[in-house]
Design an enzyme around this catalytic site. Structure first.
Site, PDB file in Angstrom:
ATOM      1  N   ASN A  56       0.886  -1.169   0.000  1.00 25.74           N
ATOM      2  CA  ASN A  56       0.000   0.000   0.000  1.00 25.74           C
ATOM      3  C   ASN A  56       0.923   1.217   0.000  1.00 25.74           C
ATOM      4  O   ASN A  56       1.480   1.575   1.024  1.00 25.74           O
ATOM      5  CB  ASN A  56      -0.887  -0.020   1.257  1.00 25.74           C
ATOM      6  N   TRP A  57       1.089   1.781  -1.185  1.00 26.05           N
ATOM      7  CA  TRP A  57       2.081   2.853  -1.325  1.00 26.05           C
ATOM      8  C   TRP A  57       1.639   4.162  -0.664  1.00 26.05           C
ATOM      9  O   TRP A  57       2.422   5.056  -0.468  1.00 26.05           O
ATOM     10  CB  TRP A  57       2.354   3.110  -2.805  1.00 26.05           C
ATOM     11  N   LYS A  58       0.339   4.291  -0.409  1.00 24.79           N
ATOM     12  CA  LYS A  58      -0.204   5.548   0.151  1.00 24.79           C
ATOM     13  C   LYS A  58       0.123   6.709  -0.783  1.00 24.79           C
ATOM     14  O   LYS A  58       0.176   6.504  -1.989  1.00 24.79           O
ATOM     15  CB  LYS A  58       0.315   5.754   1.574  1.00 24.79           C
ATOM     16  N   HIS A 116      -9.390   1.843   4.560  1.00 23.92           N
ATOM     17  CA  HIS A 116      -8.130   1.967   5.294  1.00 23.92           C
ATOM     18  C   HIS A 116      -8.320   2.945   6.461  1.00 23.92           C
ATOM     19  O   HIS A 116      -9.051   3.924   6.339  1.00 23.92           O
ATOM     20  CB  HIS A 116      -7.022   2.453   4.355  1.00 23.92           C
ATOM     21  N   GLU A 175      -6.556   5.225   7.564  1.00 22.43           N
ATOM     22  CA  GLU A 175      -6.244   6.635   7.263  1.00 22.43           C
ATOM     23  C   GLU A 175      -7.430   7.311   6.582  1.00 22.43           C
ATOM     24  O   GLU A 175      -7.659   8.510   6.761  1.00 22.43           O
ATOM     25  CB  GLU A 175      -4.973   6.713   6.406  1.00 22.43           C
ATOM     26  N   GLU A 218      -5.787  -4.502  10.431  1.00 19.70           N
ATOM     27  CA  GLU A 218      -4.764  -3.484  10.632  1.00 19.70           C
ATOM     28  C   GLU A 218      -5.047  -2.704  11.915  1.00 19.70           C
ATOM     29  O   GLU A 218      -5.803  -1.719  11.889  1.00 19.70           O
ATOM     30  CB  GLU A 218      -4.751  -2.518   9.443  1.00 19.70           C
ATOM     31  N   GLY A 263       2.260   2.478  10.637  1.00 17.00           N
ATOM     32  CA  GLY A 263       3.234   3.546  10.461  1.00 17.00           C
ATOM     33  C   GLY A 263       3.909   3.961  11.751  1.00 17.00           C
ATOM     34  O   GLY A 263       4.586   4.983  11.814  1.00 17.00           O
ATOM     35  N   SER A 321       3.059  -1.977  10.312  1.00 12.86           N
ATOM     36  CA  SER A 321       4.498  -2.094  10.597  1.00 12.86           C
ATOM     37  C   SER A 321       5.053  -3.488  10.319  1.00 12.86           C
ATOM     38  O   SER A 321       6.016  -3.911  10.954  1.00 12.86           O
ATOM     39  CB  SER A 321       4.816  -1.653  12.035  1.00 12.86           C
ATOM     40  N   GLY A 375       5.029   1.156   4.664  1.00 10.02           N
ATOM     41  CA  GLY A 375       6.407   1.630   4.527  1.00 10.02           C
ATOM     42  C   GLY A 375       7.349   0.657   3.828  1.00 10.02           C
ATOM     43  O   GLY A 375       8.107   1.049   2.930  1.00 10.02           O
TER      44      GLY A 375
HETATM   45  P1  PGA Z   1       2.718   0.365   7.561  1.00 11.52           P
HETATM   46  O1  PGA Z   1       1.285   0.610   6.874  1.00 11.52           O
HETATM   47  O2  PGA Z   1       3.217  -0.957   7.056  1.00 11.52           O
HETATM   48  O3  PGA Z   1       3.578   1.518   7.094  1.00 11.52           O
HETATM   49  O4  PGA Z   1       2.491   0.365   9.027  1.00 11.52           O
HETATM   50  C1  PGA Z   1       0.393  -0.446   6.696  1.00 11.52           C
HETATM   51  C2  PGA Z   1      -0.874   0.089   6.082  1.00 11.52           C
HETATM   52  O5  PGA Z   1      -1.272   1.195   6.416  1.00 11.52           O
HETATM   53  O6  PGA Z   1      -1.511  -0.584   5.242  1.00 11.52           O
END
Ligand code: PGA
Length: 258
Positions: free
Chosen positions: A13-15, A100, A102, A172, A178, A218, A240
């Protein structure tokens, strides 16, 4: 049916990262590294809308599939700035991240809109990766299972038995995204198993046993093997660590080993 018969899925997931040239470079680096996973692990890169066409072209003929990071629930119309499911499938996109944390946290996503997006994605032939997860406060209050059950049940409302096989769920925990604070393999396993039980209650054991349930938050090259070895963790949604080809590949290879 058990873990060995379910599809393992590692999705990046590149965001909000990578311009088109950067996307091209990263995918070109990933492709040869993960080619050996073809028969064992589904490898996906979920990328920003602006990178989708480039990503589909760069990965054509390889085992890397492309996903979007969001989708609107209406077919078309006056929704300035939004992207429909048909727009994504027309580009050759196969997957889409839905709900997600976010998006829930910063963009007003609710369990109801997660459900509508899931249904819209399925209707268009996209495979939704539906994200669920508790906050730290909810975990500390001891209501993780209540939160997860509610998010899962509402997200899957009105999905038909025929299309449910196209749904992936990503557990998640919000506190692990993150932050570098990964859930322990036992914590992740417990909730993934609970999600499977919840799906069994909604549908049946066969559907629950066949569903791919990922862990995300993470996950990285160092901790992935332990997480992916758990019986109910069928893959990962990687933020990440998906931005570095070598790290992403290490996670894919850990999934190959199961
Ligand atoms: P992260 O993000 O691996 O950077 O914690 C995971 C995600 O939000 O899908």
């Amino acid at each position: 049916m058990n873990k060995s018969t379910r599809k393992a899925i590692i999705a990046g997931n590149w965001k909000m990262n990578n311009t088109r040239p950067e996307a091209k470079e990263l995918l070109q680096a990933i492709k040869p590294l993960v080619a050996n996973a073809e028969n064992n692990v589904e490898v996906i890169a979920c990328v920003p809308f602006t990178n989708l066409e480039t990503a589909v072209n760069v990965t054509a003929g390889s085992n890397v599939k492309i996903g979007a990071e969001n989708v609107h629930f209406k077919k078309n119309g006056a929704y300035t700035g939004e992207i429909s499911a048909d727009m994504l499938t027309e580009l050759g996109v196969e997957y889409v991240v839905v709900g997600h944390s976010e998006r829930r946290q910063y963009f007003g996503e609710t369990d109801e809109t997660v459900n509508l997006r899931t249904l819209a994605a399925l209707e268009a032939g996209l495979k939704p990766i539906v994200c669920v997860g508790e906050t730290l406060e909810q975990r500390e209050l001891g209501i993780t299972e209540e939160v997860i059950a509610m998010q899962t049940k509402i997200a899957l409302k009105n999905t038909c038995e025929k299309c449910i096989k196209n749904v992936v769920i990503a557990y998640e925990p919000v506190w692990a995204i993150g932050t570098g604070k990964v859930a322990t393999p036992e914590q992740a396993e417990d909730v993934c198993a609970f999600i499977r039980k919840t799906v069994e209650g909604l549908f049946n054991k066969e559907i629950a046993d066949g569903m791919t349930i990922q862990y995300g938050g993470s996950m990285n090259a160092k901790n992935c093997a332990e997480l992916l070895a758990k019986p109910n963790i069928d893959g990962g949604l990687i933020g990440g660590a998906s931005l570095k080809a070598e790290d992403f590949n290490t996670i894919v290879q850990a999934a190959v080993e199961g």
